[in-house]
Motif scaffolding. Structure first.
Motif, PDB file in Angstrom:
ATOM      1  N   ASP A  52       0.396  -1.134  -0.593  1.00 33.09           N
ATOM      2  CA  ASP A  52       0.130   0.110  -0.449  1.00 33.09           C
ATOM      3  C   ASP A  52       0.795   1.504  -0.170  1.00 33.09           C
ATOM      4  O   ASP A  52       1.924   1.503   0.468  1.00 33.09           O
ATOM      5  CB  ASP A  52      -0.974   0.390   1.179  1.00 33.09           C
ATOM      6  N   ASP A  53       0.138   2.665  -0.728  1.00 30.98           N
ATOM      7  CA  ASP A  53       0.896   3.580  -0.323  1.00 30.98           C
ATOM      8  C   ASP A  53       1.377   4.139   1.268  1.00 30.98           C
ATOM      9  O   ASP A  53       0.124   3.497   1.754  1.00 30.98           O
ATOM     10  CB  ASP A  53       0.120   4.539  -1.471  1.00 30.98           C
ATOM     11  N   VAL A  54       2.597   4.916   1.459  1.00 30.22           N
ATOM     12  CA  VAL A  54       2.118   5.324   2.879  1.00 30.22           C
ATOM     13  C   VAL A  54       3.071   7.166   2.522  1.00 30.22           C
ATOM     14  O   VAL A  54       4.144   7.041   2.080  1.00 30.22           O
ATOM     15  CB  VAL A  54       3.362   4.239   3.380  1.00 30.22           C
ATOM     16  N   ALA A  55       2.280   7.681   3.549  1.00 30.58           N
ATOM     17  CA  ALA A  55       2.516   8.905   3.392  1.00 30.58           C
ATOM     18  C   ALA A  55       2.421   9.357   4.910  1.00 30.58           C
ATOM     19  O   ALA A  55       1.982   9.459   5.651  1.00 30.58           O
ATOM     20  CB  ALA A  55       2.243  10.009   2.622  1.00 30.58           C
ATOM     21  N   VAL A  56       4.005   9.945   5.204  1.00 32.10           N
ATOM     22  CA  VAL A  56       4.123  10.705   6.794  1.00 32.10           C
ATOM     23  C   VAL A  56       4.340  11.451   6.643  1.00 32.10           C
ATOM     24  O   VAL A  56       5.413  12.062   6.634  1.00 32.10           O
ATOM     25  CB  VAL A  56       4.756   8.994   7.891  1.00 32.10           C
ATOM     26  N   LEU A  57       4.083  12.777   7.330  1.00 36.39           N
ATOM     27  CA  LEU A  57       5.141  14.234   7.731  1.00 36.39           C
ATOM     28  C   LEU A  57       4.702  14.651   8.787  1.00 36.39           C
ATOM     29  O   LEU A  57       3.804  13.315  10.268  1.00 36.39           O
ATOM     30  CB  LEU A  57       3.926  15.528   7.209  1.00 36.39           C
ATOM     31  N   LEU A  58       5.204  14.849   9.615  1.00 28.12           N
ATOM     32  CA  LEU A  58       6.050  15.296  10.902  1.00 28.12           C
ATOM     33  C   LEU A  58       5.969  16.987  10.649  1.00 28.12           C
ATOM     34  O   LEU A  58       7.073  17.253  10.472  1.00 28.12           O
ATOM     35  CB  LEU A  58       7.179  14.216  11.219  1.00 28.12           C
ATOM     36  N   LEU A  59       4.931  17.790  11.534  1.00 32.74           N
ATOM     37  CA  LEU A  59       5.495  19.142  12.265  1.00 32.74           C
ATOM     38  C   LEU A  59       6.139  18.557  13.369  1.00 32.74           C
ATOM     39  O   LEU A  59       5.167  18.123  14.608  1.00 32.74           O
ATOM     40  CB  LEU A  59       4.599  19.398  12.248  1.00 32.74           C
ATOM     41  N   GLY A  60       6.345  20.356  13.942  1.00 34.32           N
ATOM     42  CA  GLY A  60       6.845  19.965  15.329  1.00 34.32           C
ATOM     43  C   GLY A  60       7.501  21.267  15.264  1.00 34.32           C
ATOM     44  O   GLY A  60       7.862  22.186  15.376  1.00 34.32           O
ATOM     45  N   ARG A  61       6.990  21.515  16.752  1.00 37.33           N
ATOM     46  CA  ARG A  61       7.367  23.150  17.838  1.00 37.33           C
ATOM     47  C   ARG A  61       8.711  22.800  19.276  1.00 37.33           C
ATOM     48  O   ARG A  61       8.512  22.358  19.715  1.00 37.33           O
ATOM     49  CB  ARG A  61       5.984  23.381  18.344  1.00 37.33           C
ATOM     50  N   ASP A  62       9.458  23.248  18.893  1.00 38.81           N
ATOM     51  CA  ASP A  62      10.008  23.134  19.799  1.00 38.81           C
ATOM     52  C   ASP A  62      10.968  25.304  20.004  1.00 38.81           C
ATOM     53  O   ASP A  62      12.048  25.506  19.568  1.00 38.81           O
ATOM     54  CB  ASP A  62      11.941  22.561  19.563  1.00 38.81           C
ATOM     55  N   PRO A  63       9.840  26.052  20.924  1.00 42.41           N
ATOM     56  CA  PRO A  63      10.637  27.120  21.132  1.00 42.41           C
ATOM     57  C   PRO A  63      12.321  27.416  21.666  1.00 42.41           C
ATOM     58  O   PRO A  63      12.837  28.219  21.382  1.00 42.41           O
ATOM     59  CB  PRO A  63       9.595  27.330  22.426  1.00 42.41           C
ATOM     60  N   GLU A  64      12.711  26.344  22.409  1.00 42.50           N
ATOM     61  CA  GLU A  64      13.901  26.731  22.989  1.00 42.50           C
ATOM     62  C   GLU A  64      14.622  26.120  21.858  1.00 42.50           C
ATOM     63  O   GLU A  64      15.947  26.717  21.848  1.00 42.50           O
ATOM     64  CB  GLU A  64      13.796  25.477  24.293  1.00 42.50           C
ATOM     65  N   ARG A  65      14.351  25.203  20.532  1.00 46.57           N
ATOM     66  CA  ARG A  65      15.277  25.329  19.730  1.00 46.57           C
ATOM     67  C   ARG A  65      15.287  26.895  19.260  1.00 46.57           C
ATOM     68  O   ARG A  65      16.445  26.825  18.286  1.00 46.57           O
ATOM     69  CB  ARG A  65      14.696  24.005  19.325  1.00 46.57           C
ATOM     70  N   THR A  66      14.328  27.290  18.734  1.00 47.84           N
ATOM     71  CA  THR A  66      13.902  28.402  18.169  1.00 47.84           C
ATOM     72  C   THR A  66      15.189  29.391  18.322  1.00 47.84           C
ATOM     73  O   THR A  66      15.367  30.542  17.815  1.00 47.84           O
ATOM     74  CB  THR A  66      12.506  28.587  17.858  1.00 47.84           C
ATOM     75  N   ARG A  67      14.989  29.426  19.776  1.00 50.08           N
ATOM     76  CA  ARG A  67      15.650  30.945  21.116  1.00 50.08           C
ATOM     77  C   ARG A  67      17.269  30.378  20.675  1.00 50.08           C
ATOM     78  O   ARG A  67      18.157  31.462  20.376  1.00 50.08           O
ATOM     79  CB  ARG A  67      14.784  31.216  22.746  1.00 50.08           C
ATOM     80  N   ARG A  68      17.474  28.830  20.179  1.00 47.49           N
ATOM     81  CA  ARG A  68      19.009  29.337  20.477  1.00 47.49           C
ATOM     82  C   ARG A  68      19.822  29.347  18.580  1.00 47.49           C
ATOM     83  O   ARG A  68      20.325  29.955  18.525  1.00 47.49           O
ATOM     84  CB  ARG A  68      19.213  27.726  20.414  1.00 47.49           C
ATOM     85  N   GLY A  69      18.567  29.111  18.343  1.00 44.92           N
ATOM     86  CA  GLY A  69      19.171  29.497  16.634  1.00 44.92           C
ATOM     87  C   GLY A  69      18.923  30.817  16.444  1.00 44.92           C
ATOM     88  O   GLY A  69      19.131  31.231  15.321  1.00 44.92           O
ATOM     89  N   GLY A  70      18.570  31.507  17.421  1.00 44.95           N
ATOM     90  CA  GLY A  70      18.449  33.075  16.920  1.00 44.95           C
ATOM     91  C   GLY A  70      17.557  33.692  16.699  1.00 44.95           C
ATOM     92  O   GLY A  70      16.935  34.880  16.168  1.00 44.95           O
ATOM     93  N   GLY A  71      16.109  32.910  16.716  1.00 50.73           N
ATOM     94  CA  GLY A  71      15.022  33.661  16.695  1.00 50.73           C
ATOM     95  C   GLY A  71      14.283  33.017  15.428  1.00 50.73           C
ATOM     96  O   GLY A  71      13.544  33.449  15.521  1.00 50.73           O
ATOM     97  N   SER A  72      15.425  32.799  14.389  1.00 48.09           N
ATOM     98  CA  SER A  72      14.520  32.805  12.846  1.00 48.09           C
ATOM     99  C   SER A  72      14.027  30.860  13.066  1.00 48.09           C
ATOM    100  O   SER A  72      14.206  29.595  13.453  1.00 48.09           O
ATOM    101  CB  SER A  72      15.193  32.760  12.386  1.00 48.09           C
ATOM    102  N   ALA A  73      13.024  31.079  12.240  1.00 48.93           N
ATOM    103  CA  ALA A  73      12.342  29.622  12.621  1.00 48.93           C
ATOM    104  C   ALA A  73      12.736  28.695  11.370  1.00 48.93           C
ATOM    105  O   ALA A  73      13.924  29.561  10.554  1.00 48.93           O
ATOM    106  CB  ALA A  73      10.673  30.589  11.840  1.00 48.93           C
TER     107      ALA A  73
END
Length: 449
Positions: free
Chosen positions: A407-428
């Motif tokens: 069978d066909d398989v499709a999987v997608l993953l959305l995530g939110r990690d505010p701490e990682r975003t702040r460590r990255g300088g605030g850019s998404a």
């Protein structure tokens, strides 16, 4: 020489004949030829049946599917048998290859031998360049040479046709690959602060797209909309319908539709575009609030997404309030359920190809949602996330199934990690085109572009 009644066949004899051969001789005075049937019959153990034609008009009547090879006299006049206009429209006597050009046009699937005078080798070579498989000189025309030349010409024509078909097949595969890559979604997530990953495995062999489809877009108000769906079936028609539904979903979402209103409109699209009333599609839509902490969930006969919060095991979102699959009930409704996501989370959306793979002794049982949740939690405990998590999950399902999934398989993953975003300088994190994230079956490569 009597002309036998030909047996009509669906394919040229050049594609199938390995024993007796049929030769069509096109010569101005075939009765004067030095070739005789008994001589050719004894040559090299191959029986050659001969038909003769005095001009191109007569040759066209005798040219049937059971003819293996044509022996054409290049000195054949292009005038008609009655001395009137020529058999080859627009041809003059000065064009010494006019007869050959005409024969190649009316007999594209047959091997052709050019017959020339001994001192006209330059014209003979030009005939081969134009399209004849070989040439013969009149002075060399004995039974053994002719029999060998016929067999060679037939085999060469068969090889040329096989190579031509192979080239066409490769070109079609490359064009299909380009088309399917262009139809894969490009997530629109810039500015959302969310991460994105996807894996896609079509059930069809050597295909890039199946009946599964997904998409993710961010609307001007900051809401992130995600969708994943599955058209019943696995063929190219189902893949095409899945692309139509995905594009329609994106257009309707960007136009401001959401929830029940959007799904009702999508059902109308499905009803108008499907080839049979038995075709339906399951769908799961999620709209994530601009702050990333809440989401609305709509299910249309589709498995519920998997939510993993920071420091907690993954669990299935509620699915009791879901509606039917699209295309089953004319006036169906799809309630929208509010879901709390929290501060840091990962949301996995998938099609049933991921949970319907075989497991257990003899492969008699399905994986199911509960086992999938346990499997994902095990990978989360190992510290996997994002693309690594999806790749490990799909690989594990394939391993449990004992090979490629049907069978066909499709999987997608959305995530939110505010701490990682702040460590990255605030850019998404910037989203990548989905085509770069499509997983390919092991050992199968895409055709080169």
């Amino acid at each position: 020489m009597p002309v036998p009644v030909p047996q009509q066949r669906s394919v040229p004899a050049a594609e199938t004949s390995h024993g007796d051969l049929t030769l069509l001789v096109i010569e101005d005075d075939p009765a004067g030829t030095t070739i005789t049937v008994p001589e050719l019959s004894a040559a090299a153990g191959t029986r050659v049946r001969i038909r003769t034609a005095r001009n191109l008009t007569e040759a066209a009547r005798l040219l049937t599917d059971d003819v293996d090879c044509i022996l054409l006299d290049l000195g054949l006049p292009v005038t008609g048998s009655d001395g009137g206009p020529g058999d080859v429209p627009g041809a003059g006597r000065a064009d010494e290859l006019a007869a050959l050009t005409h024969v190649l046009r009316i007999a594209p699937l047959h091997a052709v031998l050019a017959l020339t005078a001994e001192d006209d080798t330059e014209l003979a070579a030009e005939a081969v360049r134009v399209g004849a498989q070989d040439y013969l000189c009149r002075g060399e025309l004995d039974a053994r040479v002719l029999s060998r030349a016929i067999r060679y010409a037939v085999e060469r024509k068969r090889a040329d046709m096989a190579q031509h078909q192979l080239t066409e097949s490769r070109l079609r595969a490359q064009e299909n690959a380009r088309l399917e890559r262009g139809l894969l979604p490009t997530p629109l997530l810039d500015g959302s602060g969310l991460s994105f990953a996807a894996r896609y495995r079509p059930g069809r062999s050597r295909a890039l797209l199946g009946g599964d489809f997904y998409d993710v877009v961010r609307t001007p108000d900051g809401t992130v909309h995600a969708m994943i769906g599955d058209v019943c079936g696995h063929g190219p028609d189902e893949a095409a319908l899945g692309v139509e539904l995905r594009i329609a979903w994106r257009a309707l979402t960007l136009a401001g539709l959401c929830g029940d209103e959007l799904l009702s409109t999508l059902q109308q699209v499905l009803e108008h575009e499907r080839q049979s009333e038995e075709i339906f599609a399951t769908l799961c839509t999620v709209d994530i609030a601009p702050d990333g902490r809440r989401a609305g969930l709509c299910l249309a006969g589709h498995p519920a997404p998997l939510l993993a919060r920071h420091g907690r095991p993954a669990r299935l979102l509620p699915y009791e309030d879901g509606g039917p699959a699209l295309g089953l009930l004319p006036r169906a409704r799809w309630p929208r359920r509010q879901v709390e996501l929290g501060g840091a989370w990962s949301l996995m959306m998938y099609t049933d190809g991921l949970i319907e793979g075989r497991v257990g002794t003899g492969g008699s049982e399905r994986l199911g949602q509960d086992e999938m949740v346990a499997m994902v939690n095990g990978r989360l405990e190992q510290g996997l996330a994002g693309e690594e998590l999806l790749e490990a999950a799909v690989a594990e399902v394939r391993k449990l199934n004992g090979g490629e999934l049907t069978d066909d398989v499709a999987v997608l993953l959305l995530g939110r990690d505010p701490e990682r975003t702040r460590r990255g300088g605030g850019s998404a994190p910037r989203s990548r085109p989905a085509s770069s994230l499509v997983a390919r079956p092991l050992g199968v490569q895409r055709p080169p572009l």
